[in-house]
Design a protein around this motif. Sequence first.
Motif, short mmCIF file in Angstrom:
data_model
loop_
_atom_site.label_atom_id
_atom_site.label_comp_id
_atom_site.label_asym_id
_atom_site.label_seq_id
_atom_site.Cartn_x
_atom_site.Cartn_y
_atom_site.Cartn_z
N SER A 187 0.85 -1.19 0.00
CA SER A 187 0.00 0.00 0.00
C SER A 187 0.89 1.23 0.00
N PRO A 188 0.30 2.42 -0.23
CA PRO A 188 1.10 3.65 -0.12
C PRO A 188 1.75 3.80 1.24
N GLN A 189 1.02 3.37 2.32
CA GLN A 189 1.61 3.45 3.65
C GLN A 189 2.82 2.53 3.77
N GLY A 190 2.79 1.39 3.04
CA GLY A 190 3.94 0.49 3.03
C GLY A 190 5.14 1.13 2.35
N ASP A 191 4.91 1.89 1.25
CA ASP A 191 5.99 2.62 0.59
C ASP A 191 6.56 3.67 1.53
N VAL A 192 5.69 4.36 2.27
CA VAL A 192 6.14 5.38 3.23
C VAL A 192 7.02 4.73 4.30
N TYR A 193 6.63 3.56 4.79
CA TYR A 193 7.42 2.84 5.80
C TYR A 193 8.83 2.57 5.27
N ALA A 194 8.93 2.13 4.01
CA ALA A 194 10.24 1.85 3.41
C ALA A 194 11.09 3.11 3.33
N VAL A 195 10.47 4.25 3.01
CA VAL A 195 11.21 5.52 2.97
C VAL A 195 11.70 5.88 4.37
N VAL A 244 10.85 10.63 10.93
CA VAL A 244 11.26 9.24 10.69
C VAL A 244 10.42 8.29 11.52
N LYS A 245 10.20 8.63 12.80
CA LYS A 245 9.41 7.76 13.66
C LYS A 245 7.98 7.60 13.14
N ARG A 246 7.40 8.71 12.67
CA ARG A 246 6.02 8.62 12.17
C ARG A 246 5.97 7.78 10.89
N ALA A 247 6.96 7.94 10.03
CA ALA A 247 6.99 7.13 8.80
C ALA A 247 7.15 5.65 9.12
N MET A 248 7.82 5.32 10.25
CA MET A 248 8.07 3.93 10.63
C MET A 248 7.09 3.40 11.66
N ALA A 253 -2.20 3.27 10.12
CA ALA A 253 -3.05 4.44 10.32
C ALA A 253 -2.30 5.58 10.99
N GLU A 254 -1.20 5.27 11.69
CA GLU A 254 -0.44 6.29 12.39
C GLU A 254 0.68 6.87 11.54
N ARG A 255 0.89 6.31 10.36
CA ARG A 255 1.93 6.83 9.45
C ARG A 255 1.36 7.94 8.58
N TYR A 256 2.25 8.56 7.81
CA TYR A 256 1.80 9.40 6.71
C TYR A 256 1.01 8.49 5.76
N GLN A 257 -0.11 8.94 5.27
CA GLN A 257 -0.98 8.06 4.49
C GLN A 257 -0.52 7.84 3.06
N ASP A 258 0.32 8.73 2.57
CA ASP A 258 0.94 8.50 1.26
C ASP A 258 2.20 9.35 1.17
N ALA A 259 2.92 9.22 0.07
CA ALA A 259 4.19 9.94 -0.08
C ALA A 259 3.98 11.44 -0.14
N ASN A 283 2.15 16.79 13.86
CA ASN A 283 1.15 16.35 14.83
C ASN A 283 1.28 14.86 15.03
N LYS A 284 1.47 14.45 16.26
CA LYS A 284 1.62 13.02 16.54
C LYS A 284 0.25 12.41 16.74
N LYS A 285 -0.04 11.37 15.97
CA LYS A 285 -1.33 10.71 16.09
C LYS A 285 -1.33 9.79 17.30
N PRO A 286 -2.50 9.51 17.88
CA PRO A 286 -2.57 8.64 19.05
C PRO A 286 -1.85 7.34 18.81
N SER A 287 -1.09 6.93 19.75
CA SER A 287 -0.31 5.69 19.62
C SER A 287 -0.84 4.65 20.59
N SER A 288 -0.83 3.42 20.11
CA SER A 288 -1.29 2.33 20.97
C SER A 288 -0.36 2.11 22.14
#
Length: 587
Positions: A187-195, A244-248, A253-259, A283-288
């Motif tokens: 997904s786009p979020q998966g691409d963001v994680y890789a970045v 970097v933390k938000r991208a990872m 749902a807590e990451r950037y939703q796309d590039a 803005n930090k989204k709520p974290s589990s």
Amino acid sequence: MIGSILRIRYEIVEKLADGPIFATYLAKDRVQAREVTIRVFKQPFAAEPAFIDAVKQVVDKYSSCYANGIEAMIEVDDDDGVPFLISENSKGVALSERIHKLAPFSVSVVVSTAISICEGLASLHQRGVVHGDVSPDTLVALPDGQCRLQIPGIWEAYSSSQTAGIVALPGMAAYLAPEISAGGMPSPQGDVYAVGILMFQLVSGRLPYNADNPVAMAMKHATAPVPSVKVYSNAVPVAFDEIVKRAMAKNPAERYQDAGELLSDLRKLQDSLRFGRSLELPNKKPSSSDKQPVAPKMSAIREPESDDKKRKKKEPKVRDVPLWLSLTAVVFGLGVVGLIIAWVVFNISQPSLVVVPNIKGSKEIDARKNLEALKLKMVIKREETSETYPPRTILDVNPSPGKKVYEGAEVAVVVSSGSKFVEVPDLKGDTVDTAKQKLENVNLTLDSLMGKKADRRINAGLIISQDPEARKKVDRFTAVRVTLSSGRSGDSGSDESVDEKEYVYNLTIKLSNLESAVNLRVAITDSHGTRTVFQQGKDPDDVVEISTRGYGKSAQFQIYYDEVLVKTIDKKADGSSDVGDNRGDNR
């Protein structure tokens, strides 16, 4: 393959990389006069039509999804059973090579690099395309510091092969998001994680997680806390660390939703670094991870239980953790266990890896025995002439010696057919039938045009001379012209005088229906034999005018493109009407 020409068009110049599925080369496109990247399908994938067709569909599907940050895939083609993918060539080196030599990089360089990656990804995400394999091996670092994405969407073809996804996994595992390792779709979020992983690696010179195998790596991505890059460098701005933390983030749902979202924050950070401005943190989204602890607080000394506490014991116990979260944890745990079991079963049941032996220079029969002993299959890809190796000797091997493949895999070889030159046998005194047999035995032919000459010493019908002469080295399949004895009577004296007379021959040749330049060679066969009268490199649609002299009133011309005979033309000299009819007859 260096020096090979695929489809009479793509000249292989240099090997760029050797991956699990493709061997990548730099090539010259002789038709459009440009450099391209050629990815040759390796075995066993080159023998999987379904996988090759799936790659073609990906290339066709995404042919319009290209921008400055994306290397365009052009088409999938085939050369004598060797499939290959043609792409644009990016003037640069693999990002993995740059990381190996130069990492760690400064924050400003990392931000600039990440922006160029996200610009390409954002273009894909806007069109609903997921790259699916963002890693240093699929990114080219350009001389100006920017990056270009390669082979977007190829992961979609992996399901058409039994092993493509498996062999690609080790190279992808360090950059795969947890939900993908657990069986989710890219997904786009998966691409963001890789970045995010890439930014961590570029600025620190190391990966955030390390493991010995893909399964262990997937477990680290799923369960280990997201590390702070400031652990490795205090000079890293807090804003960069938070991006970097938000991208990872573990949860998509807590990451950037796309590039595009990530690109926006990176550009703000770049401006703040460039002009020395302060930057408000994303803005930090709520974290589990902010949820209340699972275990209640404990005390070494227990107080006496009061009546109120005794009554509370009888009341239903309130869960510290919501039921849905507990169930999710159980399901996830079972998924990880299943993944481990699947990995173990696969490694137990799959064929063993073996090393391809060095069989170059071996006889074909010996090479086949060596490969069969390792449970490998030898496939003859083609035969080539060689001035160094005798016939039926192995000239080239793919996969190359030293590479590891699974038992049962095919090993493609190139076999020597011997020298391109052969020695002309002595035909004097032979009959025509005997001469034909001698010539066929050494891959030569007997010219159908035969001269006649009176000879008092040799009976009529026997050969008295030949061209080329005996024991001369000539190309295979060359036509040998012979002169027969007409007997002792000398009745053919008039024919001899005609055959010995010199005439002018004119020929017009237009090189039609060609895609690239060729070496044009024209040979003439007359009463004096066969010889070359023109040889020069020519481009498609060139028109060549040839005027030459020949012996006898008729002759035959042979036209060769790159030493391949493409046409023969019978012509008459001395102003015969047939001369005009044959001009340009080879078009």
